[in-house]
Design a protein around this motif. Structure first.
Motif, PDB file in Angstrom:
ATOM      1  N   HIS A  14      59.625  67.484  23.640  1.00  0.00           N
ATOM      2  CA  HIS A  14      60.317  67.498  22.352  1.00  0.00           C
ATOM      3  C   HIS A  14      61.476  68.494  22.348  1.00  0.00           C
ATOM      4  CE1 HIS A  14      56.178  66.095  21.539  1.00  0.00           C
ATOM      5  NE2 HIS A  14      56.825  65.179  20.843  1.00  0.00           N
ATOM      6  N   VAL A  15      61.229  69.694  22.818  1.00  0.00           N
ATOM      7  CA  VAL A  15      62.288  70.711  22.844  1.00  0.00           C
ATOM      8  C   VAL A  15      63.328  70.355  23.905  1.00  0.00           C
ATOM      9  CG1 VAL A  15      62.811  73.166  23.168  1.00  0.00           C
ATOM     10  CG2 VAL A  15      60.777  72.479  21.891  1.00  0.00           C
ATOM     11  N   TYR A  16      62.920  69.685  24.965  1.00  0.00           N
ATOM     12  CA  TYR A  16      63.881  69.199  25.965  1.00  0.00           C
ATOM     13  C   TYR A  16      64.883  68.252  25.313  1.00  0.00           C
ATOM     14  CZ  TYR A  16      65.700  66.352  29.816  1.00  0.00           C
ATOM     15  OH  TYR A  16      66.509  65.664  30.681  1.00  0.00           O
ATOM     16  N   LYS A  17      64.416  67.340  24.484  1.00  0.00           N
ATOM     17  CA  LYS A  17      65.325  66.416  23.802  1.00  0.00           C
ATOM     18  C   LYS A  17      66.281  67.178  22.876  1.00  0.00           C
ATOM     19  CE  LYS A  17      62.369  62.334  24.075  1.00  0.00           C
ATOM     20  NZ  LYS A  17      62.828  62.028  25.374  1.00  0.00           N
ATOM     21  N   LEU A  18      65.758  68.194  22.189  1.00  0.00           N
ATOM     22  CA  LEU A  18      66.638  69.034  21.363  1.00  0.00           C
ATOM     23  C   LEU A  18      67.667  69.748  22.237  1.00  0.00           C
ATOM     24  CD1 LEU A  18      64.072  70.693  18.909  1.00  0.00           C
ATOM     25  CD2 LEU A  18      65.806  68.988  18.339  1.00  0.00           C
ATOM     26  N   ALA A  19      67.229  70.262  23.376  1.00  0.00           N
ATOM     27  CA  ALA A  19      68.136  70.979  24.285  1.00  0.00           C
ATOM     28  C   ALA A  19      69.243  70.061  24.786  1.00  0.00           C
ATOM     29  CB  ALA A  19      67.352  71.566  25.453  1.00  0.00           C
ATOM     30  N   GLN A  20      68.907  68.816  25.082  1.00  0.00           N
ATOM     31  CA  GLN A  20      69.925  67.860  25.507  1.00  0.00           C
ATOM     32  C   GLN A  20      70.972  67.663  24.414  1.00  0.00           C
ATOM     33  OE1 GLN A  20      67.118  64.632  26.508  1.00  0.00           O
ATOM     34  NE2 GLN A  20      68.152  64.551  28.497  1.00  0.00           N
ATOM     35  N   ALA A  21      70.512  67.546  23.177  1.00  0.00           N
ATOM     36  CA  ALA A  21      71.437  67.352  22.055  1.00  0.00           C
ATOM     37  C   ALA A  21      72.302  68.588  21.841  1.00  0.00           C
ATOM     38  CB  ALA A  21      70.657  67.007  20.785  1.00  0.00           C
ATOM     39  N   ALA A  23      73.131  70.810  24.122  1.00  0.00           N
ATOM     40  CA  ALA A  23      74.082  70.864  25.245  1.00  0.00           C
ATOM     41  C   ALA A  23      75.212  69.858  25.052  1.00  0.00           C
ATOM     42  CB  ALA A  23      73.355  70.615  26.566  1.00  0.00           C
ATOM     43  N   GLN A  24      74.873  68.674  24.590  1.00  0.00           N
ATOM     44  CA  GLN A  24      75.893  67.656  24.349  1.00  0.00           C
ATOM     45  C   GLN A  24      76.892  68.134  23.297  1.00  0.00           C
ATOM     46  OE1 GLN A  24      74.332  63.808  23.290  1.00  0.00           O
ATOM     47  NE2 GLN A  24      76.301  63.077  22.549  1.00  0.00           N
ATOM     48  N   GLY A  25      76.375  68.720  22.229  1.00  0.00           N
ATOM     49  CA  GLY A  25      77.258  69.239  21.191  1.00  0.00           C
ATOM     50  C   GLY A  25      78.141  70.367  21.699  1.00  0.00           C
ATOM     51  N   ALA A  26      77.581  71.254  22.502  1.00  0.00           N
ATOM     52  CA  ALA A  26      78.356  72.369  23.050  1.00  0.00           C
ATOM     53  C   ALA A  26      79.452  71.871  23.985  1.00  0.00           C
ATOM     54  CB  ALA A  26      77.433  73.346  23.774  1.00  0.00           C
TER      55      ALA A  26
END
Length: 131
Positions: A14-21, A23-26
């Motif tokens: 779950h937190v991995y999916k948040l981290a991907q998002a 990173a994408q935003g950054a």
């Protein structure tokens, strides 16, 4: 160029999916170089098997594991962790506890930081996790 590290721990992804998002935003910020890394797992394999976490963790096993001394190389560090009884996961805490040398050297002074977290339920302590 601004160097950004998105550093996370995730048991079930779950937190991995948040981290991907995150990173994408950054990466949408002009001039940002973004790295996505994870902290080491500290639970033994047999415990992860009993928790049914092995399959979920295979999804992000290719993400590099960060070393504490790397944090000084970044301008911005965004931390992602699940909440555990109102605290960050022990894996993230263990990683951060290993950064004492950076703190003593002042290597983290002036860094921009942020935190994102997730819990299994509403009102699961997210507010205190990010403290």
């Amino acid at each position: 160029m601004v160097r950004v590290l998105v550093l996370f721990y995730s048991t079930y992804g779950h937190v991995y999916k948040l981290a991907q998002a995150v990173a994408q935003g950054a990466r949408e910020v002009s001039g940002a170089q973004v790295d996505l890394k994870r902290v080491p797992e500290t639970l033994p394999q047999d415990v992860l098997e009993k928790m049914n976490a092995i399959q979920a963790q295979k999804e992000y096993e290719s993400i590099p594991i960060a070393q504490p001394n790397e944090l000084g190389n970044y301008d911005c560090i965004l931390f992602g962790t699940p909440g555990r009884f109102g605290n960050m996961a022990a894996q993230m805490k263990t990683f951060l506890d290993a950064t004492g040398g950076l703190w003593m050297a002042g290597a983290l002074v002036g860094k921009v930081g942020g935190v994102f977290c997730s819990t299994a339920n509403q009102h699961g302590g997210q507010e205190s996790v990010i403290l």
